[in-house]
Design a protein around this motif. Structure first.
Motif, PDB file in Angstrom:
ATOM      1  N   ARG A  59       0.832  -1.207   0.000  1.00 58.41           N
ATOM      2  CA  ARG A  59       0.000   0.000   0.000  1.00 58.41           C
ATOM      3  C   ARG A  59       0.867   1.259   0.000  1.00 58.41           C
ATOM      4  NH1 ARG A  59      -2.614  -3.535   3.120  1.00 58.41           N
ATOM      5  NH2 ARG A  59      -1.558  -2.836   5.002  1.00 58.41           N
ATOM      6  N   VAL A  60       1.973   1.219   0.735  1.00 58.55           N
ATOM      7  CA  VAL A  60       2.890   2.366   0.798  1.00 58.55           C
ATOM      8  C   VAL A  60       3.491   2.619  -0.569  1.00 58.55           C
ATOM      9  CG1 VAL A  60       5.015   3.239   1.855  1.00 58.55           C
ATOM     10  CG2 VAL A  60       3.428   1.895   3.215  1.00 58.55           C
ATOM     11  N   ARG A  61       3.938   1.534  -1.233  1.00 59.21           N
ATOM     12  CA  ARG A  61       4.540   1.671  -2.563  1.00 59.21           C
ATOM     13  C   ARG A  61       3.541   2.258  -3.557  1.00 59.21           C
ATOM     14  NH1 ARG A  61       6.124  -3.601  -2.006  1.00 59.21           N
ATOM     15  NH2 ARG A  61       8.044  -3.761  -0.805  1.00 59.21           N
ATOM     16  N   ALA A  62       2.284   1.781  -3.487  1.00 57.05           N
ATOM     17  CA  ALA A  62       1.249   2.264  -4.400  1.00 57.05           C
ATOM     18  C   ALA A  62       1.007   3.758  -4.173  1.00 57.05           C
ATOM     19  CB  ALA A  62      -0.047   1.492  -4.192  1.00 57.05           C
ATOM     20  N   ARG A  63       0.980   4.176  -2.912  1.00 60.74           N
ATOM     21  CA  ARG A  63       0.748   5.592  -2.592  1.00 60.74           C
ATOM     22  C   ARG A  63       1.912   6.455  -3.066  1.00 60.74           C
ATOM     23  NH1 ARG A  63      -2.979   8.396   0.284  1.00 60.74           N
ATOM     24  NH2 ARG A  63      -2.274  10.364   1.160  1.00 60.74           N
ATOM     25  N   LEU A  64       3.138   5.977  -2.877  1.00 58.19           N
ATOM     26  CA  LEU A  64       4.315   6.728  -3.323  1.00 58.19           C
ATOM     27  C   LEU A  64       4.336   6.870  -4.846  1.00 58.19           C
ATOM     28  CD1 LEU A  64       7.118   5.423  -0.955  1.00 58.19           C
ATOM     29  CD2 LEU A  64       6.147   7.704  -1.008  1.00 58.19           C
ATOM     30  N   ALA A  65       3.932   5.791  -5.538  1.00 54.75           N
ATOM     31  CA  ALA A  65       3.868   5.836  -7.006  1.00 54.75           C
ATOM     32  C   ALA A  65       2.847   6.886  -7.452  1.00 54.75           C
ATOM     33  CB  ALA A  65       3.496   4.468  -7.561  1.00 54.75           C
ATOM     34  N   ALA A  66       1.707   6.943  -6.750  1.00 53.22           N
ATOM     35  CA  ALA A  66       0.678   7.932  -7.070  1.00 53.22           C
ATOM     36  C   ALA A  66       1.191   9.343  -6.785  1.00 53.22           C
ATOM     37  CB  ALA A  66      -0.584   7.666  -6.267  1.00 53.22           C
ATOM     38  N   LYS A  67       1.957   9.489  -5.687  1.00 47.93           N
ATOM     39  CA  LYS A  67       2.512  10.806  -5.335  1.00 47.93           C
ATOM     40  C   LYS A  67       3.487  11.292  -6.400  1.00 47.93           C
ATOM     41  CE  LYS A  67       2.274  12.380  -0.700  1.00 47.93           C
ATOM     42  NZ  LYS A  67       2.991  12.902   0.435  1.00 47.93           N
ATOM     43  N   GLN A  68       4.254  10.366  -6.973  1.00 45.15           N
ATOM     44  CA  GLN A  68       5.183  10.737  -8.032  1.00 45.15           C
ATOM     45  C   GLN A  68       4.436  11.257  -9.254  1.00 45.15           C
ATOM     46  OE1 GLN A  68       7.554   7.188  -8.447  1.00 45.15           O
ATOM     47  NE2 GLN A  68       9.202   8.026  -7.186  1.00 45.15           N
ATOM     48  N   LYS A  69       3.200  10.776  -9.436  1.00 37.22           N
ATOM     49  CA  LYS A  69       2.371  11.252 -10.544  1.00 37.22           C
ATOM     50  C   LYS A  69       1.670  12.565 -10.198  1.00 37.22           C
ATOM     51  CE  LYS A  69       1.259   6.779 -12.606  1.00 37.22           C
ATOM     52  NZ  LYS A  69       0.151   5.837 -12.881  1.00 37.22           N
ATOM     53  N   GLY A  70       1.778  12.980  -8.929  1.00 40.50           N
ATOM     54  CA  GLY A  70       1.196  14.261  -8.523  1.00 40.50           C
ATOM     55  C   GLY A  70      -0.088  14.145  -7.728  1.00 40.50           C
ATOM     56  N   ARG A  71      -0.511  12.947  -7.385  1.00 39.10           N
ATOM     57  CA  ARG A  71      -1.726  12.771  -6.577  1.00 39.10           C
ATOM     58  C   ARG A  71      -1.411  13.015  -5.101  1.00 39.10           C
ATOM     59  NH1 ARG A  71      -1.813  11.551 -11.851  1.00 39.10           N
ATOM     60  NH2 ARG A  71      -3.192   9.888 -12.459  1.00 39.10           N
ATOM     61  N   HIS A  72      -2.426  13.220  -4.320  1.00 42.16           N
ATOM     62  CA  HIS A  72      -2.321  13.374  -2.851  1.00 42.16           C
ATOM     63  C   HIS A  72      -1.418  14.532  -2.434  1.00 42.16           C
ATOM     64  CE1 HIS A  72      -4.052   9.358  -2.990  1.00 42.16           C
ATOM     65  NE2 HIS A  72      -2.988   8.920  -3.622  1.00 42.16           N
TER      66      HIS A  72
END
Length: 127
Positions: A59-72
């Motif tokens: 879940r942490v990896r998925a969130r970090l990947a989304a953050k790299q795309k600019g989410r959250h």
């Protein structure tokens, strides 16, 4: 059972949550009133230590990947000031380096005259 739990914790070096008592042998386990009896139960596998539970970072990896795309990264998710998140000094340094690089290119390509170069250089230098 309490003595058995304490003995296995001591012997197997784990917490209470990882001690497994065989539900089919509860009567025999409850009769164990000495460390020797508990050791026998451990040997017979009526009392065992459970494996460590998994602690997944998926879940942490998925969130970090989304953050790299600019989410959250909206206003509600920000903790630091704008300057703490991206310092003005860093932006200034970047801007100045770009300007100085361009100025050199213009001057050596004869796009800028000596006067323009000198004036621009004063603007691009921290004086």
């Amino acid at each position: 059972v309490d003595l058995g739990g304490r003995c296995i914790i001591k012997n197997k070096k784990c917490g209470k949550g990882r001690v497994w008592l065989d539900p089919n042998e509860i009567a025999e386990i409850s009769l164990a009133n000495s460390r020797k009896a508990v050791r026998k139960l451990v040997h017979d596998r009526f009392i065992t230590k459970q494996p460590v539970k998994m602690h997944s970072r998926a879940r942490v990896r998925a969130r970090l990947a989304a953050k790299q795309k600019g989410r959250h990264t909206g206003i509600g998710s920000r903790r630091g000031t704008a300057n703490a998140r991206m310092p003005e000094k860093t932006l200034w340094i970047r801007r100045m380096r770009v300007l100085r690089r361009l100025l050199k290119i213009f001057f050596f390509n004869d796009t800028a005259t000596t006067e323009i170069y000198t004036l621009s250089l004063h603007d691009a230098l921290p004086i």
